[in-house]
Design a protein around this motif. Structure first.
Motif: not given
Length: 282
Positions: A158, A161, A170, A173
């Protein structure tokens, strides 16, 4: 093919489709990513316009070839169905939906669908492959903690990103991942969490008899010893659902208002003869 096999295949198919649609219809158009190999595939898609479905299939296949011996045979067999289905559904549904224009709403619903799909898949005993299998290999070969390794690998994916989709997406996310985790737990554990109740009392047999007669519960009476009082004492142990707790406490109090009652959360219950009927909840 047995009924259980049909059920497992059906759950895996629905789970894979739901998971894939969450990524291709909600995550991809809104520049969100995910943990695990599909998340890495999405980052590569944003960076190089590579098909996330194809990349997911290639990476998960390589990981399965290397690490299949680290998971049980049944999980391997189910995973051989799960991984191609996820990749295939992703490939077939790429580019079908435009951006919603609201990354936060997309993250919320992507998280819900990802968690629902993952829950159905994991409930069958299958794996998602990817980081969980890598973590299993690290545990066996290097002695690393399984859960922490999965967490670190997903966080690294992650965070990668940041260089592609930026810090704001992010953070969106991370919201999606949090919701997905809760949704996965909900699917696996259900909407009716169990409680384990331990009752320490000099009237344990009477309490057990009252619970059996009034609530039709399966009750266990255990022999114990009071470390402070230095006396033998009995403990009544019973599994209930949360809706039965108030009534259970009332019955215990009627038998022994000085009883020591401890309530524990239970993640899973299998087997036994428990009464989960609506009549027992009244």
């Amino acid at each position: 093919m047995t009924w259980k096999s049909v059920k497992d295949v059906s759950l895996i198919t629905i789970g894979c489709l739901t998971y894939a649609l969450a990524l291709t219809l909600l995550a991809m158009p809104n520049e969100l990513t995910e943990g695990g190999i599909p998340g890495a595939a999405l980052i590569l898609y944003y960076a190089f316009d590579w098909s996330p479905g194809i990349i997911t299939f290639i990476l998960t296949t390589l990981i399965m070839i290397i690490g299949f011996k680290y998971i049980p045979k049944r999980a391997t067999a189910l995973s051989l169905l799960t991984l191609p289905l996820i990749s295939g559904f992703m490939y077939l549904t790429e580019g079908l939906a435009p951006s919603l224009g609201d990354p936060l709403v997309s993250a919320i619903f992507a998280g819900l669908l990802i968690g629902f799909g993952m829950g159905l898949i994991l409930k069958t005993g299958s794996t998602m492959g990817g980081t969980s299998l890598i973590a299993r290999m690290c545990q066996d070969l290097l002695g690393w903690d399984l859960v922490r390794t999965i967490f670190v690998l997903d966080v690294l994916i992650v965070l990668a990103g940041l260089f592609v989709i930026g810090p704001l997406h992010v953070m969106y996310t991370l919201i999606a991942l949090f919701i997905a985790k809760k949704a996965t737990d909900l699917v696996i554990e259900g909407l009716d969490p169990r409680k384990a109740v331990s009752v320490i009392s000099t009237k344990a047999p009477e309490i057990a008899e009252a619970l059996i007669n009034q609530m039709e519960l399966s009750v266990t009476v255990l022999k114990g010893y009071g470390g402070y009082s230095k006396r033998d004492t009995d403990m009544t142990y019973v599994i209930i659902n949360k809706y039965q707790l108030v009534r259970l406490k009332r019955i215990i109090s009627e038998v022994d208002d000085k009883a020591f009652v401890v309530v524990h959360d239970v993640r899973d219950v299998a087997g036994g003869s428990f009464a989960w009927t609506a009549a027992n909840m009244k």
